[in-house]
Structure formats: structure tokens, C-alpha cells
Design an enzyme around this catalytic site. Structure first.
Site, PDB file in Angstrom:
ATOM      1  N   ASP A  63      35.749  77.676  49.958  1.00 41.28           N
ATOM      2  CA  ASP A  63      36.219  78.849  49.259  1.00 41.28           C
ATOM      3  C   ASP A  63      36.537  78.399  47.827  1.00 41.28           C
ATOM      4  O   ASP A  63      36.719  77.198  47.582  1.00 41.28           O
ATOM      5  CB  ASP A  63      37.480  79.374  49.965  1.00 41.28           C
ATOM      6  CG  ASP A  63      38.165  80.485  49.209  1.00 41.28           C
ATOM      7  OD1 ASP A  63      37.470  81.411  48.763  1.00 41.28           O
ATOM      8  OD2 ASP A  63      39.400  80.412  49.056  1.00 41.28           O
ATOM      9  N   ASP A 121      38.723  80.567  45.160  1.00 42.50           N
ATOM     10  CA  ASP A 121      40.030  80.991  44.668  1.00 42.50           C
ATOM     11  C   ASP A 121      41.143  80.416  45.535  1.00 42.50           C
ATOM     12  O   ASP A 121      41.142  80.570  46.759  1.00 42.50           O
ATOM     13  CB  ASP A 121      40.115  82.512  44.645  1.00 42.50           C
ATOM     14  CG  ASP A 121      39.144  83.134  43.641  1.00 42.50           C
ATOM     15  OD1 ASP A 121      39.405  84.238  43.179  1.00 42.50           O
ATOM     16  OD2 ASP A 121      38.117  82.497  43.321  1.00 42.50           O
ATOM     17  N   ARG A 162      40.256  96.862  44.319  1.00 45.07           N
ATOM     18  CA  ARG A 162      40.736  96.087  43.173  1.00 45.07           C
ATOM     19  C   ARG A 162      39.686  96.029  42.063  1.00 45.07           C
ATOM     20  O   ARG A 162      40.005  96.158  40.879  1.00 45.07           O
ATOM     21  CB  ARG A 162      41.098  94.668  43.616  1.00 45.07           C
ATOM     22  CG  ARG A 162      42.377  94.570  44.444  1.00 45.07           C
ATOM     23  CD  ARG A 162      42.597  93.157  44.941  1.00 45.07           C
ATOM     24  NE  ARG A 162      41.634  92.786  45.969  1.00 45.07           N
ATOM     25  CZ  ARG A 162      41.250  91.542  46.225  1.00 45.07           C
ATOM     26  NH1 ARG A 162      41.712  90.539  45.501  1.00 45.07           N
ATOM     27  NH2 ARG A 162      40.389  91.290  47.193  1.00 45.07           N
ATOM     28  N   SER A 214      32.318  82.047  48.144  1.00 43.10           N
ATOM     29  CA  SER A 214      33.511  82.638  47.535  1.00 43.10           C
ATOM     30  C   SER A 214      33.496  84.158  47.534  1.00 43.10           C
ATOM     31  O   SER A 214      32.478  84.792  47.235  1.00 43.10           O
ATOM     32  CB  SER A 214      33.636  82.144  46.092  1.00 43.10           C
ATOM     33  OG  SER A 214      34.701  82.795  45.424  1.00 43.10           O
ATOM     34  N   GLY A 215      34.664  84.712  47.833  1.00 40.09           N
ATOM     35  CA  GLY A 215      34.881  86.141  47.657  1.00 40.09           C
ATOM     36  C   GLY A 215      35.190  86.476  46.219  1.00 40.09           C
ATOM     37  O   GLY A 215      35.448  87.636  45.888  1.00 40.09           O
ATOM     38  N   LYS A 249      30.590  84.686  54.905  1.00 39.20           N
ATOM     39  CA  LYS A 249      30.816  83.251  54.727  1.00 39.20           C
ATOM     40  C   LYS A 249      30.335  82.480  55.953  1.00 39.20           C
ATOM     41  O   LYS A 249      29.688  81.428  55.829  1.00 39.20           O
ATOM     42  CB  LYS A 249      32.298  82.972  54.467  1.00 39.20           C
ATOM     43  CG  LYS A 249      32.773  83.378  53.087  1.00 39.20           C
ATOM     44  CD  LYS A 249      34.206  82.941  52.840  1.00 39.20           C
ATOM     45  CE  LYS A 249      34.676  83.333  51.449  1.00 39.20           C
ATOM     46  NZ  LYS A 249      35.985  82.780  51.108  1.00 39.20           N
TER      47      LYS A 249
END
Length: 304
Positions: A94, A96, A139, A182-183, A227
Site C-alpha cells: 500500500d 498512503d 471524497r 494503492s488506493g 488489491k
């Protein structure tokens, strides 16, 4: 491959004796090895167990070790199989709050003047309280109108995770394939990949029109399911045995890949992730993974 338990933290002789006695009381035979040395300001001890663990015993042992970690502040990391740095495979991460000490979405929100509003939603999603995909689109929509020119300065102020250079140098030295799943966003993930000579990136693509973020993304969202799917695809792509796979992350959307990989490391993770991931570590940064791969402090220093 035999299981092991690695302790990372400030570990005095009294606790070594206490922990060894506790293992014996659980009918576990072991051999203790010190991986740290006198030049470190922390201690690392590995306890190699003499026999495989049943699923039931492993589950109970993991819960007991997590409780000990929470009480002592010392990582008690259970690995059901031995992993070595020399036996190169695939390591996925990941980004972040794992490779970097920030949530990129939150940093972009600061530029919009809505940092607190978005960070609260991000934290809830990482704790697994709300759906990641739903929170992501919500978001992201709030970033509509943000100039893409801010992204470079945002990246420059982001602090990278402790130990990232040490870990990536070692993995590269021994021929591991490394990927970011990664998100977050490709703009930032591509920069991290380049900084540490990683193999590839899979992240979300921001839609930018005329130099402005539209609040939308291009292509599929990299959520927890994706993922895990990407991890499987990379194992097939690089023809890697599953016993030679590492996954590392901190959020609820990392749990599927953490539990799919042979070594699933939850780094400075949220409580639900610490409870459900195979191998939570909090005392060190990313360099802590090297001790789980059996390296000593001297070996780590010699590489870096």
C-alpha cells in the site's frame, strides 16, 4: 517451513526469560536468536519453533501475542512459515500511511481548504467503518476544481516512511519484484516508484481537464478486492511461488491482500487491521520487515 515469533522493541533480560517460560508453558519448543546488536537502540529476538502449528493453535497464539504486544509495546510477530531475503519473490505495498506518512487525498483536500472534512472520512474508511469505494468517490468529488499544479508541491512536502530506503535497497539487491498497490493516485505512486527503483505501480488515475481536477477518476478503483486481484495477477506474471510473497499495508482495504500473501505485514495499522492481519508491527518502520526475513542488523548495515 517452521513457524517463528519475532520480538521487536526494548527487550530486557527479564522479559526474555519471562517470554521463554511462557512459550514453554504453551508446550512450544524453540530456539532463540538475537538479530539486533549493541549498536542498535532497540532489540530484535527471533524464536524459531520446532514444529508446525495447527490452525487452531496458531489462531490462539496470534491473539495471545497481540495482547502481549498491546501491553508491553513490544512487537510479537508470528510467522507461520520461515521467510528469507535470499529467496527472492514478490513484495507489494500500500502507499498512503505505508510507504509515505500521509494520506494523499487528505493532503489534496488541504489545498482545497477542506482538510479536516475529508480526513475524518478517510480515517473512518481506513478503520473499516465505511465502505472504501463509497468514501473514495465521495471524497474525490470534493476536489473538483483543484488545480493540478499543486500536486508537485504536495508530493515534495510528504514525508516518506521510516526505513523505506533501507528496505527497498535490500529487496532490490536480492532481486525481489516490488509493486505499489494503492488506493491513492498514480501521480504520487509513480514518484515513489521512481525514487526507490520499484518494479511497477497500480493506483487510481485522477481525471484532469485543462489543468484542473474534475473530482472524478479514470478506470477501476483500486479497493481491497482489486488489491487482492492484482496481487494474484502479479504472482502469475512473475511466476512467483506464493510462499515467496509479501504484502504490507495499514488499512482495512489492505486486509484481503495481507491475508493472501505468505507474509502479511500490518504496519502501524489501525486496530481492526492489527487484529485481523497475520503479522502486525509498530515499533520500527518498513525496515522491520527485513528482520522478519531473518536479516541481522549487521547484514542490514552492510547492504546500506
Amino acid at each position: 517451513m517452521s513457524p517463528s515469533i519475532t520480538l521487536i522493541g526494548r527487550i530486557n533480560e527479564a522479559y526474555q526469560i519471562t517470554f521463554g517460560a511462557w512459550l514453554s508453558s504453551q508446550s512450544l519448543e524453540f530456539c532463540q536468536t538475537r538479530l539486533s546488536d549493541d549498536s542498535d537502540n532497540f532489540d530484535v529476538f527471533r524464536y524459531d519453533l520446532s514444529a508446525p502449528l495447527s490452525t487452531e493453535v496458531a489462531s490462539k497464539l496470534k491473539d495471545a501475542l497481540l495482547e502481549k504486544a498491546n501491553v508491553t509495546g513490544i512487537d510479537h510477530v508470528l510467522q507461520l512459515a520461515t521467510h528469507t531475503i535470499e529467496d527472492a519473490g514478490l513484495a507489494v505495498f500500500d502507499m498512503d500511511s505505508t510507504l509515505i506518512k500521509a494520506e494523499v487525498m487528505d493532503e489534496l483536500a488541504v489545498e482545497m481548504g477542506i482538510g479536516e472534512q475529508i480526513s475524518a472520512v478517510t480515517a473512518s474508511a481506513m478503520r473499516g467503518e465505511i465502505d472504501f469505494t463509497e468514501s473514495f468517490t465521495q471524497r474525490l468529488s470534493l476536489l473538483n476544481g483543484l488545480s493540478s499544479e499543486v500536486m508537485d508541491s504536495v508530493y515534495e512536502r510528504i514525508v516518506h516512511m521510516d526505513g523505506i530506503k533501507v528496505l527497498m535497497s535490500a529487496l532490490n539487491r536480492f532481486g525481489w519484484k516490488t509493486a505499489i498497490l494503492s488506493g491513492g493516485f498514480t501521480y504520487f505512486a509513480d514518484r515513489v516508484k521512481a525514487d526507490y527503483d520499484m518494479t511497477e505501480v497500480h493506483a487510481n488515475v485522477l481525471e484532469v481537464v485543462d489543468g484542473v481536477l474534475t473530482g472524478k477518476h479514470i478506470g477501476p478503483i483500486v479497493d481491497g478486492i482489486r488489491k487482492e486481484t492484482l496481487l494474484t495477477s502479479l504472482v502469475e506474471k512473475y511466476d512467483v511461488d506464493w510462499t515467496k510473497t509479501i504484502a504490507c499495508g495499514d488499512g482495512a482495504n489492505d486486509l484481503l491482500m495481507l491475508n493472501r500473501a505468505s507474509l502479511g505485514v500490518a504496519l502501524h495499522a489501525k486496530p481492526i487491521v492489527r487484529e485481523q492481519a497475520p503479522s502486525p508491527i509498530s515499533y520500527l518502520g518498513l525496515d522491520g520487515i527485513l528482520y522478519l526475513l531473518g536479516m541481522t542488523s549487521k547484514q542490514i548495515r552492510d547492504i546500506n
